[in-house]
Scaffold this active site. Structure first.
Site, PDB file in Angstrom:
ATOM      1  N   GLY A   1       3.658  -4.202   8.768  1.00 13.79           N
ATOM      2  CA  GLY A   1       2.494  -4.684   8.288  1.00 13.79           C
ATOM      3  C   GLY A   1       2.412  -4.317   6.890  1.00 13.79           C
ATOM      4  N   CYS A   2       1.092  -4.025   6.293  1.00 17.30           N
ATOM      5  CA  CYS A   2       0.736  -3.772   4.931  1.00 17.30           C
ATOM      6  C   CYS A   2       1.570  -2.463   4.561  1.00 17.30           C
ATOM      7  CB  CYS A   2      -0.707  -3.678   4.807  1.00 17.30           C
ATOM      8  SG  CYS A   2      -1.007  -2.999   2.976  1.00 17.30           S
TER       9      CYS A   2
END
Length: 214
Positions: free
Chosen positions: A38-39
């Site tokens: 993810g981020c």
């Protein structure tokens, strides 16, 4: 990146995560592994807090050099994922130890092409392996976690050969520490770092006095 992101899988207790049956016992020089969860702000911040980690760089992997930029990767059409390159001291932490943190608190590996409200293939869960040994250890641990029923849903983490790691723009590096009051950091990244300290407090970096951070 959405400030309303929640990661429900991170509530799985540490006791549910077994030590890897297979691991690498490297010696000598620092080693590297590239992970996508993810981020990259979040994953970077978690690993920067971990004992044995010498450095973490946010970047991109999976696509071409021409599209290795934040603006292009955000389109979700480049093949790149947001990744972190973790450099670690194998005398302090093993690849398996890094994977335990990766799968337990750095992200939710059961979410396909997303983390919470961050949606797209650029947010996929992946291990970009640089050797057959890295591939073997990661594949074995995913199978081990699935067999143990650690999560209620199957792990969807992909194993992808690392063609190249492309460092992200300078303003993305060490983003959480430099921007503690940014809304996404406060809502998503900071709780993950707090969860790491709560769950893996005995694996946090020592402070200058020699004590481990809490």
């Amino acid at each position: 990146m959405s400030t309303s992101c929640t990661i429900p899988g991170l509530n799985v207790p540490r006791s549910r995560f077994p030590d890897p049956d297979e691991d690498l016992r490297e010696t000598g020089a620092a080693q590297r592994v590239v992970l996508a969860g993810g981020c990259f702000w979040c994953v970077e911040a978690v690993f920067l807090a971990m004992d044995g980690v010498l450095g973490v760089s946010s970047g991109y992997a999976g696509g071409s050099p021409e599209t290795a930029s934040y603006e292009a990767v955000c389109s979700g059409r480049t093949g790149h994922a947001e990744v972190v390159e973790v450099t670690y001291d194998p005398s302090t932490v093993s690849l398996g130890g890094l994977l335990k943190v990766f799968f337990s608190v750095a992200h939710d590996p059961t979410q396909l092409n997303r983390q919470g409200n961050d949606i797209g293939t650029q947010y996929r869960s992946a291990v970009f392996y640089a050797s057959e040994d890295q591939q073997r250890v990661a594949q074995a641990y995913i199978h081990q976690l699935d067999e143990a029923g650690v999560y209620d849903a199957p792990i969807v983490t992909t194993l992808e050969p690392l063609a190249a790691f492309y460092p992200a723009e300078a303003y993305h590096q060490n983003f959480v520490a430099r921007n503690p009051h940014q809304p996404y950091v406060m809502a998503v990244a900071a709780p993950k770092v707090a969860k790491f300290h709560e769950v893996w407090g005995d694996h946090t970096k020592p402070d200058p006095s020699g004590d481990r951070t809490a």
